[in-house]
Design a protein around this motif. Structure first.
Motif, mmCIF file in Angstrom:
data_model
loop_
_atom_site.group_PDB
_atom_site.id
_atom_site.type_symbol
_atom_site.label_atom_id
_atom_site.label_comp_id
_atom_site.label_asym_id
_atom_site.label_seq_id
_atom_site.Cartn_x
_atom_site.Cartn_y
_atom_site.Cartn_z
ATOM 1 N N SER A 118 62.760 40.112 37.475
ATOM 2 C CA SER A 118 63.081 39.119 38.438
ATOM 3 C C SER A 118 62.362 39.454 39.833
ATOM 4 O O SER A 118 62.268 40.682 40.063
ATOM 5 C CB SER A 118 64.383 39.049 38.882
ATOM 6 O OG SER A 118 65.049 38.544 37.509
ATOM 7 N N THR A 121 61.765 34.613 45.434
ATOM 8 C CA THR A 121 61.317 33.340 45.690
ATOM 9 C C THR A 121 59.629 33.133 46.216
ATOM 10 O O THR A 121 59.541 33.594 47.137
ATOM 11 C CB THR A 121 62.117 32.301 46.229
ATOM 12 O OG1 THR A 121 63.426 32.324 45.517
ATOM 13 C CG2 THR A 121 61.595 31.132 46.242
ATOM 14 N N SER A 124 54.306 35.870 43.317
ATOM 15 C CA SER A 124 53.771 35.984 41.818
ATOM 16 C C SER A 124 53.270 37.334 41.629
ATOM 17 O O SER A 124 53.453 37.513 40.309
ATOM 18 C CB SER A 124 52.904 35.108 41.965
ATOM 19 O OG SER A 124 51.618 35.117 42.720
ATOM 20 N N THR A 194 72.098 34.964 44.575
ATOM 21 C CA THR A 194 70.748 34.846 44.989
ATOM 22 C C THR A 194 71.020 33.791 46.383
ATOM 23 O O THR A 194 69.720 33.391 46.847
ATOM 24 C CB THR A 194 70.101 33.815 43.994
ATOM 25 O OG1 THR A 194 70.694 32.809 43.609
ATOM 26 C CG2 THR A 194 69.765 34.775 42.861
ATOM 27 N N GLU A 196 72.487 31.031 47.302
ATOM 28 C CA GLU A 196 72.574 29.666 46.788
ATOM 29 C C GLU A 196 74.107 28.927 46.995
ATOM 30 O O GLU A 196 74.397 28.119 47.381
ATOM 31 C CB GLU A 196 72.108 29.194 45.599
ATOM 32 C CG GLU A 196 70.675 29.496 45.353
ATOM 33 C CD GLU A 196 69.799 28.464 46.354
ATOM 34 O OE1 GLU A 196 70.135 27.558 46.818
ATOM 35 O OE2 GLU A 196 68.716 29.130 46.777
ATOM 36 N N ARG A 411 64.719 35.421 43.025
ATOM 37 C CA ARG A 411 64.671 33.912 42.591
ATOM 38 C C ARG A 411 66.127 33.755 41.560
ATOM 39 O O ARG A 411 66.474 32.868 41.467
ATOM 40 C CB ARG A 411 63.520 33.660 41.738
ATOM 41 C CG ARG A 411 63.261 32.393 41.241
ATOM 42 C CD ARG A 411 61.887 32.360 40.502
ATOM 43 N NE ARG A 411 60.558 32.608 41.550
ATOM 44 C CZ ARG A 411 59.795 33.518 41.004
ATOM 45 N NH1 ARG A 411 59.755 34.276 39.790
ATOM 46 N NH2 ARG A 411 59.042 33.899 42.018
ATOM 47 N N ARG A 412 66.300 34.866 40.748
ATOM 48 C CA ARG A 412 67.398 34.784 39.741
ATOM 49 C C ARG A 412 67.842 36.184 39.645
ATOM 50 O O ARG A 412 67.182 37.285 39.814
ATOM 51 C CB ARG A 412 66.921 34.179 38.427
ATOM 52 C CG ARG A 412 65.868 34.900 37.824
ATOM 53 C CD ARG A 412 65.162 34.155 36.735
ATOM 54 N NE ARG A 412 64.190 35.037 36.044
ATOM 55 C CZ ARG A 412 64.207 35.597 35.029
ATOM 56 N NH1 ARG A 412 65.456 35.970 34.344
ATOM 57 N NH2 ARG A 412 63.185 36.379 34.850
#
Length: 415
Positions: A118, A121, A124, A194, A196, A411-412
């Motif tokens: 992981s 966000t 890359s 994360t 959210e 991101r997760r």
């Protein structure tokens, strides 16, 4: 000329057997392992040195990796490689341009998968890799003593300690995280870990209240937990095998066997959903944690070490290189890699492989400021576990809302 001189001196006591008595390139590595675990990692580093002549690795093991690393970074003298159990800190170092990017092919998704790779966000590039992993949805007990489901209501049976040097409180966050995961499921857990989901959302409040009610079941439980080190007495065999404590269950990660010392062969486990208060006993999701290596100073030697640590050879060494063994996230390290007689380790590997979903330790993936206040509020909550936790959770939520907009979040957390 040097070769001729070596021949002339060959009969002498020193000779030129190491004509290249030249200084070797020294790599500094900081990590969280001490004691037996450090010995195992040292043996792995010896393998690396054998395959890379001219390189020597100096390893420093400490339970205060965050503080030692931060001190080195601020002084402009970080280690070449650091191994940390907290992705939130590593994501922060990436944002501060302190980490060096890894080669693209150093790890492949089909080799690790799950939550182990992981990233934050918007990122890359790869900056870290999982070196060692642990199962956290686990309850230890002594072989031959059935834990029994009545333990869900009997806090007096549990060995619980919050003390852990500079990071006290995290054993309590593990309880809350696992309860939330087993009651509300991986999706809610992932959203919370994360960033959210608000800290005042129902699944979070419910997990804190469930743990508070459990810890209130005995008048001494919370106070004892606050004044007890999670590792047990110095030079002892952990809390589970402390003769001065009348407890027979411990919610602790798979690394706990390294704390149990000579008593480790007597330790057995069940998956935590069977015994945690309020948990869905049929839950097939598991909380896990990892120790992740990252490169702070770039060199060919440091890159070679990172590649070696990610290799199947190095990852397989965890299975037999130490007793009790380490665990690997590499899919090539199956339960058959562990000694046939080590049924406990093989069952732990099955838990990793057969779980419906694996979720990284929530506090480990959160930004540093959130993780710290989470641990602090755990300790504050235990001072009076009968209190409504909403006030404490609102304080954490305010800190979260006050973070800079560019604060990196993973991101997760769940694979």
């Amino acid at each position: 000329m040097l070769g001729l001189l070596c021949l002339l001196l060959a009969a002498g006591p020193t000779g030129c057997a190491r004509q290249a008595d030249e200084p070797r390139h020294v790599l500094t590595v900081l990590g969280p392992w001490t004691g037996r675990e450090a010995e195992s990692f040292g043996a792995l580093l010896d393998r690396f040195e054998e395959r890379n002549e001219g390189v020597r690795v100096d390893y420093q093991g400490t339970t205060a990796t965050r503080e030692v690393l931060l001190s080195g970074v601020l002084a402009g003298a970080p280690p070449d490689v650091a191994v940390l159990p907290v992705l939130g800190d590593l994501a922060d170092y990436v944002q501060r341009n302190q980490l060096r990017r890894l080669d693209e092919d150093i790890v492949e998704d089909d080799e690790y998968g799950g939550p182990w790779l992981s990233q934050p966000t918007g990122m890359s590039e790869r900056y870290w890799l999982p070196v060692k992993v642990d199962l956290k949805s686990i309850v230890w007990y002594e072989k031959g003593r059935s834990p029994g489901t009545a333990a869900r209501e009997d806090v007096a049976r549990w060995c619980i300690g919050m003390g852990s040097d500079a990071t006290s409180g995290w054993p309590g966050s593990d309880w809350i995280e696992d309860i939330l995961l087993q009651r509300s499921g991986a999706d809610d857990y992932d959203a919370w870990a994360t960033g959210e989901m608000a800290w005042t959302a129902d699944p979070v409040v419910d997990a804190w209240r469930t743990w508070g009610a459990f810890m209130s079941g005995d008048d001494r439980a919370a106070e004892t937990a606050l004044t007890t080190d999670h590792r047990g007495p110095e030079d002892g065999n952990g809390l589970l095998f402390d003769p001065d404590r009348d407890c027979d269950l411990e919610h602790q990660g798979s690394f706990a066997r390294s704390l149990y010392g000579d008593e480790a062969p007597r330790a057995d486990f069940v998956a935590s959903p069977l015994l945690l208060p309020g948990a869905d006993g049929q839950s097939d999701v598991r909380e896990v944690s990892g120790d992740f290596a990252a490169m702070f100073k770039e060199s060919a030697q440091a890159r070679a070490l990172m590649r070696f640590l990610a290799s199947l050879e190095a990852q397989r060494a965890w299975a037999t290189g130490v007793d009790p063994p380490f665990f690997s996230a590499h899919r090539g390290v199956t339960q058959e890699a562990y000694p046939e007689g080590d049924t406990v380790s093989r069952r732990i590997v099955r838990e990793f492989r057969q779980a419906e979903r694996l979720c990284l330790d929530a506090s480990d993936v959160m930004p540093p400021a959130i993780r710290r206040i989470f641990h602090e509020k755990v300790l504050e909550f235990l001072a009076d576990p009968r209190q409504d936790p909403v006030r404490l959770l609102e304080q954490i939520q305010r800190v979260k809302e006050g973070l800079p907009e560019d604060t990196p979040w993973l991101r997760r957390a769940c694979g």
